[in-house]
Design a protein around this motif. Structure first.
Motif, short mmCIF file in Angstrom:
data_model
loop_
_atom_site.label_atom_id
_atom_site.label_comp_id
_atom_site.label_asym_id
_atom_site.label_seq_id
_atom_site.Cartn_x
_atom_site.Cartn_y
_atom_site.Cartn_z
N ASN A 1 -8.77 1.79 -11.80
CA ASN A 1 -7.59 1.46 -12.60
C ASN A 1 -7.45 2.48 -13.72
O ASN A 1 -8.34 2.58 -14.57
N TYR B 1 -10.16 -5.47 -1.81
CA TYR B 1 -10.48 -4.09 -1.47
C TYR B 1 -11.85 -3.61 -1.93
O TYR B 1 -12.31 -2.54 -1.52
N VAL C 1 -12.06 -0.88 -6.31
CA VAL C 1 -10.80 -0.32 -6.77
C VAL C 1 -11.01 0.39 -8.11
O VAL C 1 -12.00 0.15 -8.82
N LYS D 1 -8.87 3.89 -4.13
CA LYS D 1 -8.02 2.70 -4.13
C LYS D 1 -7.59 2.42 -5.58
O LYS D 1 -8.31 1.78 -6.34
N VAL E 1 -5.33 0.80 -8.45
CA VAL E 1 -4.44 -0.30 -8.80
C VAL E 1 -4.06 -0.17 -10.27
O VAL E 1 -4.80 0.41 -11.07
N MET F 1 -1.41 -1.42 -4.34
CA MET F 1 -2.46 -0.40 -4.38
C MET F 1 -1.90 0.94 -3.94
O MET F 1 -1.12 1.01 -2.99
N ILE G 1 0.86 -1.18 0.00
CA ILE G 1 0.00 0.00 0.00
C ILE G 1 0.89 1.23 0.00
O ILE G 1 1.72 1.41 0.90
N THR H 1 0.40 -7.85 -5.05
CA THR H 1 -0.86 -7.12 -5.13
C THR H 1 -0.59 -5.71 -4.60
O THR H 1 -0.36 -5.52 -3.40
N ALA I 1 -6.92 -7.85 -6.18
CA ALA I 1 -7.14 -6.52 -5.63
C ALA I 1 -8.63 -6.21 -5.52
O ALA I 1 -9.09 -5.64 -4.52
#
Length: 362
Positions: free
Chosen positions: A257, A252, A255, A234, A236, A290, A220, A288, A248
């Motif tokens: 992207n 979470y 998330v 969040k 990723v 983030m 993280i 993984t 992910a």
């Protein structure tokens, strides 16, 4: 009950002392890496690492603060609070926790996003032996983004250029042009550099040292400057359709992207999450990652603060009235120095850390 605001600090030096004291009190093993530069008061700058848990852990949770130095006020507060509150000790069997404090100590101490090389560490994870990425939008706008003067006239001229670009290309393309990363202008913003920085080399060395026999690593990375006040996005960067992205999402929940266009962030060149994933995948480690990105001021004000800080360090006078005002703007852009913001930050960080530990159990 301790207020989360007590975990946060007003300076890099205070944050370092608080972090080391909290980690030591929690029984963590401490190490440090000395940066080649000095702070604004001549102080030694270090990246400090604290570890809890077995040396032979199969699973490892890593947190990182100050990838963008000025954002270290947030991340360092979370890391200190993690140790002081006992959260860092909530480790399942076979799991270790590593907090990397101030990976960019120069930027944290001087309240800058960049490293001592004027490089954005989160654009530095490219293969510098290959042709570097182009950013044609930045090329078109560089002299407006980074004017030689910082006054009302230069601001009006830059704003007119920006408005014209947005009208032609759209707001998303404008954000990509400014913040996506550029590799030609060493005096510019969001500069990715022409070689690995000290911070990049140090981060890779720390992770190689700490990961050891781990088969699964969660990371993280704490960021600020995008989104509504105190709300954590969040982010990723795992490849769409990959097992890592699926992990992910499972860990979470909601998330985002950049590659899928779902994030407030532009799609970046040379970000650390993709860089670390490539390195760890080569070792057979499931990674993984983030970025937990917290909102502060509106995006235009944040970008203007970055531009102003760049101008100040290249053309201005730090100790002038203008210099002090611009530094204060930079601090506000990346640190919501209010109790409500700090409580929101810490609450969301606790949830993310616990989700990562649960996810690592598989």
């Amino acid at each position: 009950m301790t207020s989360p605001s007590t975990y946060f600090s007003a300076s890099y030096a205070e944050a370092r002392d608080k972090f080391r004291a909290a980690a030591q009190a929690a029984g963590a093993c401490l190490s440090q890496y000395v940066n080649p530069t000095k702070g604004p008061n001549g102080e030694t700058l270090t990246t400090d690492v604290a570890r809890l848990g077995p040396e032979d852990a199969d699973r490892l949770l890593i947190t990182v603060s100050a990838t963008h130095g000025a954002e270290g006020f947030c991340g360092a507060g979370v890391q200190t609070g993690s140790f002081a509150s006992g959260l860092a000790g909530e480790l399942p069997s076979g799991t270790a926790f590593v907090a990397i404090h101030a990976i960019n100590p120069y930027g944290f101490a001087w309240v800058r996003r960049v490293t001592e090389e004027n490089v954005d560490l989160n654009r530095n994870f490219v293969d510098h032996a290959k042709p570097l990425p182009r950013n044609d939008g930045y090329e078109e706008l560089h002299d407006a983004i980074c004017p030689r003067e910082w006054n009302a006239a230069s601001d009006a001229a830059s704003r007119a250029r920006f408005d014209d670009y947005v009208a032609r290309e759209g707001a998303a393309s404008f954000q990509k042009a400014l913040s996506g990363g550029q590799y030609r202008h060493a005096d510019g913003i969001f500069y990715g550099g022409t070689a690995p920085t000290w911070a990049r080399r140090t981060l890779l060395g720390i992770i190689a040292e700490e990961a050891g026999p781990a088969r699964a690593v969660a990371l993280i990375d704490y960021h600020t400057g995008l989104g509504p006040w105190g709300e954590g996005e969040k982010i990723v960067t795992h490849r769409p359709g990959s097992a890592a992205l699926a992990r992910a999402e499972q860990w979470y929940g909601n998330v985002t992207n950049p590659a899928l266009g779902t994030s407030l962030s532009a799609d970046l060149h040379g970000d650390n999450l993709n860089g670390l994933e490539a390195v760890l995948a080569g070792k057979g480690i499931a990674f993984t990652g983030m970025a937990l990105e917290y909102g502060t001021l509106p995006l235009r004000e944040v970008l203007d603060a970055v531009r102003a800080d760049n101008w100040l360090h290249h053309h201005g006078a730090l100790e002038s009235a203008q210099g002090r005002a611009l530094k204060a703007l930079m601090r506000r852009a990346f640190y919501g120095d209010r109790d409500d913001w700090k409580s929101m930050i810490f609450e969301q960080a606790v949830a993310a850390q616990r989700a990562a530990l649960t996810g690592l159990l598989g």
